[in-house]
Design a protein around this motif. Structure first.
Motif, PDB file in Angstrom:
ATOM      1  N   UNK A  80       0.843  -1.187   0.000  1.00 13.09           N
ATOM      2  CA  UNK A  80       0.000   0.000   0.000  1.00 13.09           C
ATOM      3  C   UNK A  80       0.888   1.251   0.000  1.00 13.09           C
ATOM      4  N   UNK A  81       0.544   2.191  -0.829  1.00  6.88           N
ATOM      5  CA  UNK A  81       1.324   3.415  -0.970  1.00  6.88           C
ATOM      6  C   UNK A  81       1.216   4.292   0.276  1.00  6.88           C
ATOM      7  N   UNK A  82       2.318   4.954   0.573  1.00  7.25           N
ATOM      8  CA  UNK A  82       2.389   5.896   1.690  1.00  7.25           C
ATOM      9  C   UNK A  82       2.642   7.278   1.104  1.00  7.25           C
ATOM     10  N   UNK A  83       1.594   8.071   1.012  1.00 13.75           N
ATOM     11  CA  UNK A  83       1.660   9.326   0.269  1.00 13.75           C
ATOM     12  C   UNK A  83       2.421  10.423   0.990  1.00 13.75           C
ATOM     13  N   UNK A  84       2.583  10.337   2.298  1.00 14.38           N
ATOM     14  CA  UNK A  84       3.372  11.361   2.982  1.00 14.38           C
ATOM     15  C   UNK A  84       4.839  11.293   2.550  1.00 14.38           C
ATOM     16  N   UNK A  85       5.282  10.131   2.046  1.00 17.01           N
ATOM     17  CA  UNK A  85       6.647  10.012   1.522  1.00 17.01           C
ATOM     18  C   UNK A  85       6.806  10.833   0.245  1.00 17.01           C
ATOM     19  N   UNK A  86       5.764  10.872  -0.584  1.00 15.03           N
ATOM     20  CA  UNK A  86       5.802  11.721  -1.772  1.00 15.03           C
ATOM     21  C   UNK A  86       5.820  13.186  -1.366  1.00 15.03           C
ATOM     22  N   UNK A  87       5.037  13.537  -0.367  1.00 18.88           N
ATOM     23  CA  UNK A  87       5.028  14.913   0.150  1.00 18.88           C
ATOM     24  C   UNK A  87       6.445  15.339   0.542  1.00 18.88           C
ATOM     25  N   UNK A  88       7.123  14.534   1.331  1.00 18.72           N
ATOM     26  CA  UNK A  88       8.481  14.874   1.787  1.00 18.72           C
ATOM     27  C   UNK A  88       9.469  14.917   0.624  1.00 18.72           C
ATOM     28  N   UNK A  89       9.320  14.006  -0.323  1.00 16.30           N
ATOM     29  CA  UNK A  89      10.186  14.009  -1.498  1.00 16.30           C
ATOM     30  C   UNK A  89      10.019  15.308  -2.273  1.00 16.30           C
ATOM     31  N   UNK A  90       8.774  15.713  -2.516  1.00 19.22           N
ATOM     32  CA  UNK A  90       8.528  16.928  -3.285  1.00 19.22           C
ATOM     33  C   UNK A  90       8.959  18.183  -2.533  1.00 19.22           C
ATOM     34  N   UNK A  91       8.784  18.210  -1.235  1.00 20.08           N
ATOM     35  CA  UNK A  91       9.235  19.367  -0.453  1.00 20.08           C
ATOM     36  C   UNK A  91      10.733  19.603  -0.618  1.00 20.08           C
ATOM     37  N   UNK A  92      11.476  18.536  -0.805  1.00 17.50           N
ATOM     38  CA  UNK A  92      12.928  18.630  -0.951  1.00 17.50           C
ATOM     39  C   UNK A  92      13.361  18.753  -2.415  1.00 17.50           C
ATOM     40  N   UNK A  93      12.403  18.807  -3.338  1.00 12.93           N
ATOM     41  CA  UNK A  93      12.713  18.835  -4.771  1.00 12.93           C
ATOM     42  C   UNK A  93      12.818  20.248  -5.305  1.00 12.93           C
ATOM     43  N   UNK A  94      13.385  20.333  -6.501  1.00 12.56           N
ATOM     44  CA  UNK A  94      13.437  21.603  -7.215  1.00 12.56           C
ATOM     45  C   UNK A  94      12.036  21.954  -7.693  1.00 12.56           C
ATOM     46  N   UNK A  95      11.940  22.973  -8.511  1.00  9.62           N
ATOM     47  CA  UNK A  95      10.635  23.467  -8.951  1.00  9.62           C
ATOM     48  C   UNK A  95       9.905  22.536  -9.904  1.00  9.62           C
ATOM     49  N   UNK A  96      10.615  21.574 -10.508  1.00 10.31           N
ATOM     50  CA  UNK A  96       9.976  20.631 -11.407  1.00 10.31           C
ATOM     51  C   UNK A  96      10.732  19.311 -11.351  1.00 10.31           C
ATOM     52  N   UNK A  97       9.992  18.231 -11.301  1.00  4.79           N
ATOM     53  CA  UNK A  97      10.604  16.905 -11.261  1.00  4.79           C
ATOM     54  C   UNK A  97       9.729  15.927 -12.044  1.00  4.79           C
TER      55      UNK A  97
END
Length: 77
Positions: free
Chosen positions: A1-18
């Motif tokens: 099952x996917x854990x979407x808060x991990x995507x949140x944290x990944x994107x917070x640490x990302x540049x403006x586009x990924x």
């Protein structure tokens, strides 16, 4: 099952586009659900996965269901 808060944290640490391939996104969240590849409505608002990228300040474009998606930073009001 996917854990979407991990995507949140990944994107917070990302540049403006990924751009993420399906397998990269699956690695981040713990596996993509089959419905994400089959139903465009899955990508709409009102879902916990949608909240993950919008709360991080992102929206998506260039969605190629089952292949890749590009997230880009925006300002939501």
């Amino acid at each position: 099952m996917a854990t979407w808060n991990l995507l949140y944290h990944f994107l917070c640490a990302s540049k403006d586009e990924v751009t993420l391939t399906w397998s990269e996104m699956g690695e981040i969240v713990g596996g993509m659900p089959p419905s994400a590849s089959k139903y465009r409505a899955w990508w709409g608002s009102g879902h916990s996965h949608y909240d993950a990228w919008t709360k991080a300040g992102f929206d998506f474009k260039d969605l190629q269901m089952g292949k890749q998606v590009t997230f880009y930073r925006v300002k939501f009001n």
